[in-house]
Design a protein around this motif. Structure first.
Motif, mmCIF file in Angstrom:
data_model
loop_
_atom_site.group_PDB
_atom_site.id
_atom_site.type_symbol
_atom_site.label_atom_id
_atom_site.label_comp_id
_atom_site.label_asym_id
_atom_site.label_seq_id
_atom_site.Cartn_x
_atom_site.Cartn_y
_atom_site.Cartn_z
ATOM 1 N N ARG A 68 0.833 -1.207 0.000
ATOM 2 C CA ARG A 68 0.000 0.000 0.000
ATOM 3 C C ARG A 68 0.861 1.248 0.000
ATOM 4 N N LEU A 69 1.896 1.254 0.806
ATOM 5 C CA LEU A 69 2.767 2.440 0.875
ATOM 6 C C LEU A 69 3.535 2.655 -0.425
ATOM 7 N N ALA A 70 3.812 1.545 -1.139
ATOM 8 C CA ALA A 70 4.543 1.651 -2.400
ATOM 9 C C ALA A 70 3.598 1.891 -3.565
ATOM 10 N N ILE A 120 8.786 -5.567 -3.509
ATOM 11 C CA ILE A 120 9.213 -4.180 -3.310
ATOM 12 C C ILE A 120 10.719 -4.134 -3.115
ATOM 13 N N GLN A 121 11.409 -3.384 -3.945
ATOM 14 C CA GLN A 121 12.849 -3.235 -3.828
ATOM 15 C C GLN A 121 13.221 -2.172 -2.800
ATOM 16 N N SER A 122 12.463 -1.038 -2.831
ATOM 17 C CA SER A 122 12.755 0.056 -1.911
ATOM 18 C C SER A 122 11.438 0.567 -1.330
ATOM 19 N N LEU A 123 11.348 0.524 -0.012
ATOM 20 C CA LEU A 123 10.119 0.946 0.663
ATOM 21 C C LEU A 123 10.227 2.417 1.036
ATOM 22 N N PRO A 124 9.299 3.246 0.579
ATOM 23 C CA PRO A 124 9.387 4.679 0.918
ATOM 24 C C PRO A 124 9.108 4.914 2.397
ATOM 25 N N SER A 125 9.698 5.994 2.901
ATOM 26 C CA SER A 125 9.433 6.386 4.276
ATOM 27 C C SER A 125 8.066 7.061 4.331
ATOM 28 N N ALA A 126 7.298 6.763 5.390
ATOM 29 C CA ALA A 126 5.927 7.268 5.458
ATOM 30 C C ALA A 126 5.716 8.051 6.741
ATOM 31 N N ARG A 127 4.756 8.986 6.659
ATOM 32 C CA ARG A 127 4.324 9.657 7.882
ATOM 33 C C ARG A 127 3.439 8.691 8.664
ATOM 34 N N VAL A 128 3.538 8.777 9.974
ATOM 35 C CA VAL A 128 2.752 7.883 10.830
ATOM 36 C C VAL A 128 1.990 8.707 11.856
ATOM 37 N N ALA A 129 0.704 8.518 11.929
ATOM 38 C CA ALA A 129 -0.127 9.156 12.953
ATOM 39 C C ALA A 129 -0.654 8.064 13.884
ATOM 40 N N VAL A 130 -0.582 8.344 15.173
ATOM 41 C CA VAL A 130 -1.019 7.372 16.175
ATOM 42 C C VAL A 130 -2.164 7.964 16.978
ATOM 43 N N ILE A 131 -3.314 7.332 16.905
ATOM 44 C CA ILE A 131 -4.482 7.741 17.694
ATOM 45 C C ILE A 131 -4.718 6.680 18.748
ATOM 46 N N LEU A 187 -6.463 15.973 2.904
ATOM 47 C CA LEU A 187 -5.472 15.901 3.989
ATOM 48 C C LEU A 187 -4.576 14.689 3.821
ATOM 49 N N ILE A 188 -5.166 13.556 3.590
ATOM 50 C CA ILE A 188 -4.405 12.308 3.493
ATOM 51 C C ILE A 188 -3.554 12.287 2.230
ATOM 52 N N SER A 189 -4.094 12.861 1.139
ATOM 53 C CA SER A 189 -3.329 12.891 -0.106
ATOM 54 C C SER A 189 -2.047 13.708 0.060
ATOM 55 N N LYS A 190 -2.133 14.849 0.754
ATOM 56 C CA LYS A 190 -0.944 15.671 0.984
ATOM 57 C C LYS A 190 0.057 14.965 1.899
ATOM 58 N N ALA A 191 -0.461 14.163 2.843
ATOM 59 C CA ALA A 191 0.433 13.491 3.800
ATOM 60 C C ALA A 191 1.004 12.197 3.243
ATOM 61 N N ALA A 192 0.404 11.624 2.203
ATOM 62 C CA ALA A 192 0.819 10.314 1.685
ATOM 63 C C ALA A 192 2.258 10.384 1.162
ATOM 64 N N ALA A 232 -12.303 7.978 2.704
ATOM 65 C CA ALA A 232 -11.229 8.808 2.141
ATOM 66 C C ALA A 232 -9.998 7.977 1.822
ATOM 67 N N LEU A 233 -9.710 6.990 2.690
ATOM 68 C CA LEU A 233 -8.520 6.167 2.491
ATOM 69 C C LEU A 233 -8.612 5.335 1.220
ATOM 70 N N LYS A 234 -9.817 5.010 0.806
ATOM 71 C CA LYS A 234 -9.983 4.260 -0.438
ATOM 72 C C LYS A 234 -9.527 5.081 -1.641
ATOM 73 N N ALA A 235 -9.622 6.396 -1.501
ATOM 74 C CA ALA A 235 -9.293 7.274 -2.627
ATOM 75 C C ALA A 235 -7.814 7.596 -2.705
ATOM 76 N N VAL A 236 -7.049 7.275 -1.678
ATOM 77 C CA VAL A 236 -5.603 7.576 -1.661
ATOM 78 C C VAL A 236 -4.855 6.250 -1.743
ATOM 79 N N PRO A 237 -4.189 5.931 -2.841
ATOM 80 C CA PRO A 237 -3.608 4.595 -3.045
ATOM 81 C C PRO A 237 -2.412 4.265 -2.173
ATOM 82 N N ASN A 238 -1.744 5.250 -1.598
ATOM 83 C CA ASN A 238 -0.572 4.966 -0.772
ATOM 84 C C ASN A 238 -0.769 5.415 0.679
ATOM 85 N N ALA A 239 -1.988 5.284 1.144
ATOM 86 C CA ALA A 239 -2.303 5.559 2.556
ATOM 87 C C ALA A 239 -3.067 4.361 3.124
ATOM 88 N N ILE A 240 -2.857 4.087 4.406
ATOM 89 C CA ILE A 240 -3.457 2.908 5.025
ATOM 90 C C ILE A 240 -3.843 3.204 6.473
#
Length: 949
Positions: A68-70, A120-131, A187-192, A232-240
């Motif tokens: 998902r992140l890739a 996946i050869q290279s995994l991108p670094s992702a922002r992480v939010a913890v609720i 919001l999620i698209s900008k953070a992805a 919203a998450l369904k619309a952003v392909p690299n957010a989970i």
């Protein structure tokens, strides 16, 4: 290969070894990790993965996250819903470290294969939010510099994009309304690429009462936010999004929590991918990695596991079926040094308890156990259910922490510890103590049965699983089976039903039994039972004239009878080879006296005495039987309020006590005692001869008769030579040529120095055999003056023994025959004692030892002839007795009249009693009922009340 202790192969982690770990450290806290304040094992990604076993469920989840992140697909929303302690938070941490990429993936143990599988050869670094729903409060906003976040969406926006993100939802955060799908998508698209981790969401939303406004919004606005977020998450392909939802009622938290869960599940279900929980087999590795720095070299682990597997296969009928497969060998290897049975019991049984967290609870519990075993130098090959050191305060406290109240005294008294019954059993029996059989068995039963409840249809742990949890290779399984029976008979909180055993905080019926046992009256309850049970052993098919069990001397008949009498002495007159024998004193009292009168027929008594060393156990077992019998009866009658399982237990224990009592009766009554007299300085001196009768003999009465025959205490067949020797020694001497045959027989019944014959038939047979030849003695049916009537010497004849029959010395018989004036007819008419019609009268020389007998017949030939009187063969008499003195008068009649007949052999006596009562006023119903019942008990042939005719 030797069975090396686990401590010589595996090494626990330092904190486990030293006991310096904190139980709270086992509870992963995602907020602390996000804030950078967690302990190193959770904060440091490299250390975290080195101690983390990637389960099948976690592997699939990490693949989905990486894809998902890739931007290669994967699930937008994953819901983690498992039971309490199922590893949800630990999984969230794995995703956090993978996504945040603070350490290269090549340094994260187990991650490179996951990325390879994800393509996946290279995994991108992702922002992480913890609720974290537990850390956040609906009424207390969080301040981040100049920004104040009131709601979940305000918190999420700030964590993803800081001030920029917050400004996108600022208005919605201020008035507590959901920002909507479009805003969240932007919001999620900008953070992805980004990951949103939501833990304990229900714990937050259940605080929002319906219809009430909070700074964090309302119940409905928060549910709407979750709906919008998942869409919203369904619309952003690299957010989970990963969210943990509780499964157990304990975590849900009441009605409001259930309402929150139901609402959240409805929206998560649209896009969710449910995470697969940790399996029991995977938990082996999770626990092993966390607790052991080095679980051991593969070769040594396999060697130990193979010995256990072979042990189970060699005793296949004693262990569960699954232990016979090669798969169980693999389980032994994977769980080493902890036995798989511990995991099975903790994950299958203890995890059903509300407060017990699955993996976390097992970790906490086993860490304490391992620490204690290591410091006590435990030498077990595996850490087994039987190894649990429940005597240790920390282990015991952790064990009962998850259980209802009341378990501490049960463990202390009946499972483990210096004051426990198993400890006492091991200490007093070397066979058990050498392998700690009682303690290991009790610990195994505790682990397998403590979480069970009375509502369960089938309770307890089977014997095969008890052996699995307690026995090690090289040990004898029979020892554990024996100690299990010992525990069942002794413990007050141990229950059993067929092959299942369980402990409970409610005492079993054994305590009730012990109480009742102490209150049993010896005279009114115990002795009557023992008398009945001892009597039953003998049956009726025997040659004794009577078997008299616990009978006082006055009630033991003093007669010639049809056989000797066996007197069974009571329990307080036991025989001992070393102690002063009460048996001899009691036997002599009966031997010498019949009540207040001297006993005449002393040589008709044989005694059976109880064993001094066993009689105490017999009484104890009889009390146990009576106690269990009364308990079973009271439960059946409703006098004792117990359930069906207690009734079955009472019946089972009653039947077991019944069998043990029967066996102890045989073991106790084993000493056969015969009185004999020997002449010392011309005076008869009483001695006692004693021999044991085997308790294992199938038929006691037959064994007694065989022993009497073997010891020649009882003569079943008597040779004429022995009769001749008795005659020569005691009767036919000093010029005495004949003696009364009846007197000789009666003397054999009277005097202890004479042979003890079974009955008069043995005596008659000896006479009959003796007179067939001329080597022993002669016989005469009577004597008249100097003449023998029915003289028989050297001929076949049937001898009779009565007042007139005589036994004649052989030499005197030869001389008598030589002086016979008439030749003996060659044939004898049947039915005459002497073989001559009417008998023959011949002059006799010498003295007689019997006086002048009554003439019975006349002679033939030159002798005087008398006309025989008519033979009187029947007597009949009647008498009326005064009802007031009837008891005394009847005793006199028995002594003066009836005994005249009973003393004579071959006389049949019949006595009948007629009672007639008249009343002018009639008999009331009460009297009629009483008299009829008594007559029925006394076996009256007829007893009727009639109207006056």
């Amino acid at each position: 290969m030797s069975l090396k202790p686990w401590r010589e192969i595996a090494t626990p982690h330092k904190d486990v070894l030293e006991g310096t770990f904190k139980q709270s450290e086992f509870a992963a806290d995602i907020t602390q990790v996000a804030n950078g304040t967690a302990t190193a094992e959770y904060q440091d990604a490299e250390m975290f993965f080195s101690r983390t076993y990637i389960t099948e469920g976690m592997r699939l989840l990490l693949i989905s996250v990486a894809q998902r992140l890739a931007g290669l697909g994967g699930d937008p929303v994953i819901q983690l819903q498992t039971a309490f302690g199922g590893g949800k938070t630990h999984t969230l941490l794995a995703v956090f470290h993978l996504a945040s990429r603070k350490v290269g993936t090549d340094k994260l143990t187990g991650i490179p294969p996951v990325l390879d599988e994800a393509g996946i050869q290279s995994l991108p670094s992702a922002r992480v939010a913890v609720i974290d729903g537990i850390k956040l409060s609906p009424s207390q906003p969080r301040k981040y510099g100049s920004i104040t976040a009131n709601t979940l969406w305000g918190e999420l926006a700030w964590q993803l994009l800081g001030d920029e993100g917050y400004q996108m939802v600022a208005d919605s955060d201020a008035d507590g309304t959901s920002p909507g799908k479009e805003v969240l998508t932007e919001l999620i698209s900008k953070a992805a690429p980004c990951v949103i981790l939501v833990d304990e969401l229900v714990a937050f939303i259940r605080q929002l009462e319906l219809g009430k406004q909070y700074k964090a919004g309302t119940f409905d606005s928060n549910v709407s936010f979750i709906q919008a977020l998942t869409e919203a998450l369904k619309a952003v392909p690299n957010a989970i999004l990963l969210a943990s939802l509780p499964e157990s009622e304990l975590e849900v938290g009441g009605t409001q929590g259930q309402r929150a869960l139901n609402s959240l599940e409805k929206y998560f279900a649209r896009v969710e991918s449910v995470w697969k929980p940790v399996g029991t087999e995977e938990a082996f590795e999770i626990v092993r990695r966390r607790l052991f720095e080095n679980p051991g070299e593969r070769a040594e682990v396999e060697g130990i596991s193979r010995q256990f597997s072979d042990f189970y296969r060699q005793n296949a009928e004693k262990f569960p079926v699954e232990t016979q497969s090669n798969e169980y060998f693999e389980r032994l290897c994977r769980s080493y040094p902890i036995h798989p049975e511990i995991f099975d019991r903790l994950y299958e049984d203890w995890s059903t308890l509300e407060k017990f967290q699955r993996t976390r609870g097992v970790l906490q519990y086993m860490a304490i156990v391992i620490h204690r075993l290591w410091n006590s130098d435990n030498k077990d090959a595996l850490i087994m259910p039987g190894s649990l050191p429940l005597e240790d305060g920390n282990v015991r406290n952790k064990s009962i922490h998850y259980l209802p109240q009341g378990w501490e005294p049960v463990i202390e008294r009946e499972v483990d510890g210096t004051r426990s019954a198993p400890y006492d059993i091991d200490g007093h029996h070397t066979l058990f103590g050498s392998v700690q059989a009682a303690r290991r068995t009790a610990r195994t039963i505790f682990l397998g049965s403590a979480p069970s409840t009375t509502e369960q249809m089938i309770r307890g742990v089977q014997v095969e699983r008890i052996l699995l949890g307690a026995a090690q290779p090289g040990q004898t399984l029979g020892v554990f089976e024996d100690v299990l029976k010992r525990l069942r008979d002794r413990l007050h909180y141990l229950y059993s039903d067929k092959d299942r055993f369980w402990l409970d905080t409610k005492p079993n019926l054994r305590r009730e039994m012990e109480s009742r046992k102490q209150n049993i009256n010896e005279r009114d309850e115990l002795l009557p039972l023992l008398k009945t049970r001892v009597t039953q052993v003998f049956g009726r098919n025997h040659q004794f004239g009577g078997v008299h069990v616990f009978t006082p001397s006055v009630d033991v008949p003093d007669d010639y009878g049809t056989g000797p009498r066996l007197v069974v002495l009571p329990t307080n007159t036991a025989y001992s080879r070393s102690e002063t024998n009460q048996a001899f004193s009691a036997a002599e009292e009966i031997l010498r006296n019949r009540g207040d009168q001297p006993r005449q027929k002393q040589n008709r008594l044989i005694f059976l005495a109880p064993d001094y060393d066993v009689v105490g156990r017999l009484k104890e077992q009889a009390r146990i039987f009576l106690a269990w019998q009364s308990i079973a009866t009271d439960i059946e009658n409703g006098h004792l309020n117990q359930d069906l399982s207690h009734l079955n237990q009472a019946k089972r224990n009653r039947d077991g006590a019944d069998q043990s009592l029967a066996q102890l009766v045989r073991e106790t009554y084993k000493w056969l005692i015969a009185p004999v007299e020997e002449f010392v300085k011309g005076k008869p001196t009483l001695n006692w001869e004693v021999v044991p009768v085997s308790p294992a003999a199938p038929n006691l009465i037959q064994a007694i008769e065989d022993k009497l025959r073997e010891e020649e205490w009882m003569i079943y067949e008597w040779s004429p030579i022995h009769l001749r020797n008795v005659l020569k020694q005691w009767y036919l001497k000093e010029g005495v040529n004949d003696v009364s045959a009846l007197k000789v027989w009666q003397d054999c019944c009277h005097y202890l120095y004479l042979p003890r014959l079974v009955n008069d038939s043995v005596f008659r047979n000896a006479i009959t055999q003796g007179i067939e030849v001329e080597d022993y003695f002669a016989f005469a049916s009577g004597k008249e003056g100097d003449r023998y009537l029915g003289f028989t010497f050297g001929r076949n004849s049937i001898a009779t023994v009565d007042e007139s029959s005589l036994l004649i010395d052989r030499e005197a018989a030869v001389a008598y025959r030589e002086n016979t004036q008439q030749p003996t007819p060659p044939t004898a008419e049947p039915g005459t004692a002497g073989g001559e019609p009417g008998g023959t009268t011949i002059p006799v020389g010498g003295a007689s030892g019997t006086g002048t007998p009554t003439p019975t017949s006349g002679g033939l030939g030159g002798a005087a002839t008398t006309t025989p009187a008519a033979t009187k063969k029947q007597f009949y008499g009647t008498i009326s007795l005064d009802p007031v003195k009837a008891k005394m008068d009847f005793a006199t009649i028995m002594d003066e009249v009836v005994q005249q007949f009973t003393a004579k052999l071959g006389v049949n006596v019949r006595i009948s009693v007629e009672i007639e009562a008249n009343s002018q006023d009639g008999f009331n119903e009460s009297m009629q009922r009483t008299v009829k019942e008594n007559c029925n008990v006394l076996k009256f042939s007829s007893a009727e009340f009639e109207e006056e005719s």
